[in-house]
Design an enzyme around this catalytic site. Structure first.
Site, short mmCIF file in Angstrom:
data_model
loop_
_atom_site.label_atom_id
_atom_site.label_comp_id
_atom_site.label_asym_id
_atom_site.label_seq_id
_atom_site.Cartn_x
_atom_site.Cartn_y
_atom_site.Cartn_z
N ARG A 38 54.92 48.45 78.85
CA ARG A 38 54.14 48.82 77.81
C ARG A 38 54.04 50.35 77.69
O ARG A 38 54.18 51.15 76.44
CB ARG A 38 52.75 48.58 78.32
CG ARG A 38 51.41 49.06 77.41
CD ARG A 38 50.04 48.61 77.91
NE ARG A 38 49.69 48.98 79.23
CZ ARG A 38 49.18 50.30 79.38
NH1 ARG A 38 49.10 51.16 78.68
NH2 ARG A 38 49.09 50.66 80.79
N HIS A 40 56.69 52.58 78.62
CA HIS A 40 57.88 53.01 78.27
C HIS A 40 59.07 52.56 77.39
O HIS A 40 59.87 52.89 76.92
CB HIS A 40 58.62 53.33 79.64
CG HIS A 40 57.67 54.48 80.60
ND1 HIS A 40 57.58 55.59 80.05
CD2 HIS A 40 57.12 54.07 81.59
CE1 HIS A 40 56.78 56.01 81.08
NE2 HIS A 40 56.40 55.27 82.17
N LYS A 69 47.14 60.96 77.56
CA LYS A 69 48.15 61.25 78.74
C LYS A 69 49.18 62.43 78.13
O LYS A 69 49.51 62.43 77.12
CB LYS A 69 48.99 60.08 78.71
CG LYS A 69 50.13 59.76 79.78
CD LYS A 69 50.92 58.69 79.85
CE LYS A 69 51.81 58.71 81.06
NZ LYS A 69 52.78 57.43 81.16
N PRO A 70 49.33 63.33 79.10
CA PRO A 70 50.18 64.67 78.73
C PRO A 70 51.62 64.32 78.06
O PRO A 70 51.91 65.08 77.17
CB PRO A 70 49.96 65.40 79.88
CG PRO A 70 48.98 64.69 81.01
CD PRO A 70 48.88 63.49 80.50
N ASN A 72 54.98 61.34 77.68
CA ASN A 72 55.37 60.06 77.96
C ASN A 72 56.67 59.94 77.33
O ASN A 72 56.87 60.59 76.28
CB ASN A 72 54.39 59.02 77.42
CG ASN A 72 54.99 57.65 77.96
OD1 ASN A 72 54.70 57.22 79.01
ND2 ASN A 72 55.30 56.79 76.90
N THR A 73 57.58 59.08 77.66
CA THR A 73 58.81 58.84 77.27
C THR A 73 59.10 57.41 77.06
O THR A 73 58.64 56.52 77.64
CB THR A 73 60.26 59.14 78.31
OG1 THR A 73 60.06 60.67 78.41
CG2 THR A 73 61.46 58.81 77.69
N HIS A 142 59.22 52.63 87.92
CA HIS A 142 58.40 53.75 87.52
C HIS A 142 59.56 54.50 86.95
O HIS A 142 60.64 54.73 87.33
CB HIS A 142 57.98 54.27 88.88
CG HIS A 142 57.68 55.80 88.71
ND1 HIS A 142 56.46 56.17 88.22
CD2 HIS A 142 58.31 56.96 89.24
CE1 HIS A 142 56.55 57.71 88.47
NE2 HIS A 142 57.56 58.01 88.77
#
Length: 147
Positions: A38, A40, A69-70, A72-73, A142
């Site tokens: 969800r 990445h 969220k600061p 994300n990739t 992760h």
């Protein structure tokens, strides 16, 4: 033999995590693998065609609920390609653990970074499209970094 072992371990992890069913919230109901996918994975061709890609994706994937969220990739490759990284070069994770693996080739990714002036609930992101190696942790899925 290494690839088979990695895929077996990954499959076992998915199976074990599938049995864990915490009771509250979207994130607590999903497995670590589902959360990774969800947050990445965007393999369906939603390549960033506009500067609002990150704003749209971060909101639709639930990463602007309650806070922004600061960073994300998103990875624009198949799930099989990402899973295969677990049999590629082992590296030390940012947290010092040794369960991370670096992709042997560059992958198409999009980095979403919260703009400095942006405040919840109006989360505003910059969209940066690139080709980079990625690092993922494989015993608990992760996203660790891109390099």
């Amino acid at each position: 033999m290494g690839l088979e072992k990695s895929l077996l371990l990954f499959s076992l992890l998915v199976l074990v995590l599938g049995w864990v069913q915490p009771s509250l919230g979207v994130e607590s109901r999903e497995t670590q693998t589902q959360k990774f996918q969800r947050q990445h994975m965007d393999e369906e061709g939603h390549f960033p065609s506009s500067p609002t890609y990150c704003n749209q994706m971060m909101k639709s994937r639930g990463m602007t609920s309650g806070s922004c969220k600061p960073m994300n990739t998103f990875v624009h490759e198949s799930w099989e390609t990402v899973q295969a990284i677990c049999s590629q070069g082992q590296v030390t994770c940012k947290n010092g653990k040794s369960n991370c693996h670096k992709s042997s080739s560059t992958l198409h990714i999009t980095d979403c970074r919260l703009k400095g002036s942006s405040k919840y609930p109006k989360c505003d992101y910059t969209t940066t499209d690139s080709q980079k190696h990625i690092i993922i942790a494989c015993d608990v899925v992760h996203y660790d970094a891109s390099v």
